[in-house]
Scaffold this active site. Sequence first.
Site, PDB file in Angstrom:
ATOM      1  CB  VAL A  41      -1.054  -0.199   1.222  1.00 52.45           C
ATOM      2  CG1 VAL A  41      -1.639   1.394   1.335  1.00 52.45           C
ATOM      3  CG2 VAL A  41      -1.858  -1.279   0.984  1.00 52.45           C
TER       4      VAL A  41
ATOM      5  NE  ARG B 139      -1.974   2.655  -7.005  1.00 51.85           N
ATOM      6  CZ  ARG B 139      -2.552   2.202  -8.023  1.00 51.85           C
ATOM      7  NH1 ARG B 139      -2.306   0.841  -8.639  1.00 51.85           N
ATOM      8  NH2 ARG B 139      -3.675   2.862  -8.872  1.00 51.85           N
ATOM      9  CD  GLU B 140      -2.056   5.062  -0.065  1.00 56.96           C
ATOM     10  OE1 GLU B 140      -1.419   5.300   1.067  1.00 56.96           O
ATOM     11  OE2 GLU B 140      -3.147   4.899  -0.008  1.00 56.96           O
ATOM     12  CB  SER B 141       5.194   6.536  -1.760  1.00 54.82           C
ATOM     13  OG  SER B 141       5.742   5.264  -1.793  1.00 54.82           O
TER      14      SER B 141
END
Length: 197
Positions: free
Chosen positions: A89, A92-94
């Site tokens: 997660v 994916r978010e960075s």
Amino acid sequence: MSPLWLLLGLLALTGSSESSSWGCYGNIRTLDTPGASCRIGRRYGLTYCGVRASERLAEVDRPYLLRHQPTMRLVGQKYCMDPAVIAGVLSRESPGGNYVVDLGNIGSGLGMVKETKFYPPTAWKSETWVSQKTQTLTSSIKEIKTRFPTWTADQHLRGGLCAYSKGPNFVRSNQDLNCDFCNDVLARAKYFKDHGF
């Protein structure tokens, strides 16, 4: 055989079994996933998509995430979440591990869209921040579990990841478990699992 070698062997065995049985929300090792969409691959300059793209993006983030692995392990124990999923997660978010993207309330389904913000990677050093992300994910999984009690743990994990990304009302049936966020996160999580998370 010396007692030291015996002890080291036992520690190695318990360490590997611990990392393979993390989490209350499905077994990521057994999940099949198509990986990142071609749109995600292109966004990061890749000429390919799928699991290969997810693995490449995870590989780019891995050195940064390794520094914060103790935090992910601690939070994983607290929320019974596999640290590899947490790493997936966060990866994916960075994008590229260079910054963390906060798109406001887009995933909450509340209809409020805030200005996109970029946070420096130091935000990841906070156990509180990683806990908040993980708590949001586990809440999404539990909500899916309540709404669809006959689904398997793997389906609950997939549904929770889609709800985390797209809002709680996105998942209406098992046909909605194939969202891009979920597919990419699971492929990255499998990569991280195979590389020590």
